[in-house]
Design an enzyme around this catalytic site. Structure first.
Site, mmCIF file in Angstrom:
data_model
loop_
_atom_site.group_PDB
_atom_site.id
_atom_site.type_symbol
_atom_site.label_atom_id
_atom_site.label_comp_id
_atom_site.label_asym_id
_atom_site.label_seq_id
_atom_site.Cartn_x
_atom_site.Cartn_y
_atom_site.Cartn_z
ATOM 1 C CG HIS A 166 -7.722 -2.991 8.196
ATOM 2 N ND1 HIS A 166 -6.801 -2.137 7.627
ATOM 3 C CD2 HIS A 166 -7.796 -2.644 9.502
ATOM 4 C CE1 HIS A 166 -6.360 -1.293 8.545
ATOM 5 N NE2 HIS A 166 -6.943 -1.568 9.691
ATOM 6 C CG HIS A 192 -1.989 1.008 1.177
ATOM 7 N ND1 HIS A 192 -3.242 0.784 1.708
ATOM 8 C CD2 HIS A 192 -2.029 2.251 0.667
ATOM 9 C CE1 HIS A 192 -3.990 1.866 1.530
ATOM 10 N NE2 HIS A 192 -3.277 2.763 0.885
ATOM 11 C CD GLU A 224 -4.239 -3.094 0.160
ATOM 12 O OE1 GLU A 224 -3.666 -2.511 1.082
ATOM 13 O OE2 GLU A 224 -5.033 -4.042 0.345
HETATM 14 C C1 DXP Z 1 -6.426 -1.364 2.962
HETATM 15 C C2 DXP Z 1 -6.035 -1.972 4.248
HETATM 16 O O1 DXP Z 1 -6.825 -2.230 5.108
HETATM 17 C C3 DXP Z 1 -4.648 -2.313 4.447
HETATM 18 O O2 DXP Z 1 -4.281 -3.050 3.371
HETATM 19 C C4 DXP Z 1 -3.719 -1.162 4.478
HETATM 20 O O3 DXP Z 1 -2.645 -1.459 3.645
HETATM 21 C C5 DXP Z 1 -3.172 -0.965 5.831
HETATM 22 O O4 DXP Z 1 -2.320 0.147 5.713
HETATM 23 P P1 DXP Z 1 -1.169 0.349 6.792
HETATM 24 O O5 DXP Z 1 -0.252 -0.847 6.688
HETATM 25 O O6 DXP Z 1 -0.548 1.649 6.370
HETATM 26 O O7 DXP Z 1 -1.856 0.388 8.141
HETATM 27 N N1 LIG Z 2 -5.980 -5.121 2.559
HETATM 28 C C1 LIG Z 2 -5.572 -5.480 3.902
HETATM 29 C C2 LIG Z 2 -4.080 -5.607 3.943
HETATM 30 O O1 LIG Z 2 -3.423 -5.643 2.921
HETATM 31 C C3 LIG Z 2 -3.397 -5.711 5.233
HETATM 32 O O2 LIG Z 2 -4.164 -5.202 6.296
HETATM 33 P P1 LIG Z 2 -3.547 -5.509 7.768
HETATM 34 O O3 LIG Z 2 -3.459 -7.010 7.901
HETATM 35 O O4 LIG Z 2 -2.187 -4.870 7.805
HETATM 36 O O5 LIG Z 2 -4.528 -4.900 8.730
#
Ligand code: DXP
Ligand SMILES: NCC(=O)COP(=O)(O)O
Length: 255
Positions: free
Chosen positions: A206, A43, A70
């Site tokens: 998430h 992300h 993402e």
């Molecule tokens: C979209 C989502 O819920 C996660 O994939 C996101 O990548 C979390 O971002 P952080 O790792 O910056 O918390």
């Molecule tokens: N889209 C969710 C992700 O890539 C990771 O979320 P998290 O496990 O770091 O909360």
């Protein structure tokens, strides 16, 4: 079976705490893939707090599994404030250049601590539909980060998106607080069933972890989970290889 996509954001967060390449992002991706990960997720946020533009280029050049990028499709360019780190070009310019397997569109503000809500497609549906159409023209699968809200999921189908990603923090919190976890899981099950009925693929992510994932993985039609934060914490104790295997077992696979 549900694909496990390992999110490397937090590996990059450790790397950024020094002027170094260690931990090396492509090396950690390779270890996860060799251990059985089905995909890699990153992300790249505009402030590049963890995953940097250079990481996305490095991963795009070496991945042998699905690459899920993402980001907020409306996030524009931002200059880097760190020497030796290139500027953030904007999410869609990065997608156009790298053409990942999948682009998961997330309506995050530039300075959010983390992702904490799905799209409001009553407001943004038309703009998102334009992005979805461009992604299709690029050969990139589209996925929209969504709350388990039936009305919003119907609007997601109207955008022409390939998939949705169910935002699972609500489920994770219900499990952690022992507050009607079964009832909340049923909401997600219904949301997933509606998505499938409308022709949408279903991803999720998430705050998923080894404790809450097995029950969530029983949702029919779940194509992919992307997991990073809890995965990284578990890897500190178990190591990357055993953590990949543990999450694959939590998804009901032999590993
Ligand atoms: C979209 C989502 O819920 C996660 O994939 C996101 O990548 C979390 O971002 P952080 O790792 O910056 O918390
Ligand atoms: N889209 C969710 C992700 O890539 C990771 O979320 P998290 O496990 O770091 O909360």
């Amino acid at each position: 079976m549900t694909a496990l996509s390992v999110n490397l954001n937090k590996i990059a967060l450790i790397r950024n705490s020094r002027d170094t390449r260690s931990p090396d992002i492509p090396e950690h991706a390779r270890i996860c893939i060799e251990a059985g990960a089905d995909g890699i997720t990153v992300h790249p946020r505009p402030d590049q707090r963890h995953i940097r533009v250079g990481d996305c280029h490095d991963l795009a050049a070496m991945l042998t599994v699905e690459f899920n990028m993402e980001g907020n499709p409306f996030a524009g360019p931002r200059r880097s404030d760190r020497p030796g780190v290139g500027d953030y070009p904007g999410f869609m310019p990065l997608v156009r250049e790298l053409r990942p397997t999948q682009a998961t569109l997330v309506p995050d503000g530039d300075n959010q601590l983390t992702s904490d809500h799905g799209f409001d497609l009553r407001r943004d549906g038309e703009r998102v539909a334009g992005i979805v159409a461009e992604l299709r023209s690029l050969g990139v699968r589209s996925s929209l980060f969504m709350d388990p809200d039936p009305d919003q999921i119907r609007l997601a189908a109207d955008t022409g998106a390939d998939r949705i990603e169910l935002y699972t923090e609500g489920y994770a919190k219900a499990v952690a607080s022992h507050t009607d976890a079964a009832g909340v899981l049923e909401q997600y099950r219904k949301a997933a069933a509606l998505a499938v009925e409308l022709g949408l693929g279903v991803n999720a992510g998430h705050d998923l972890n080894l404790h809450n994932l097995p029950a969530f993985a029983t949702i029919p039609g779940l194509l992919e989970v992307s997991i990073g934060h809890a995965f990284t914490v578990d890897a500190l104790q178990l190591g990357l290889v055993e953590t990949v295997k543990a999450y694959q077992r939590a998804l009901g696979k032999s590993a």
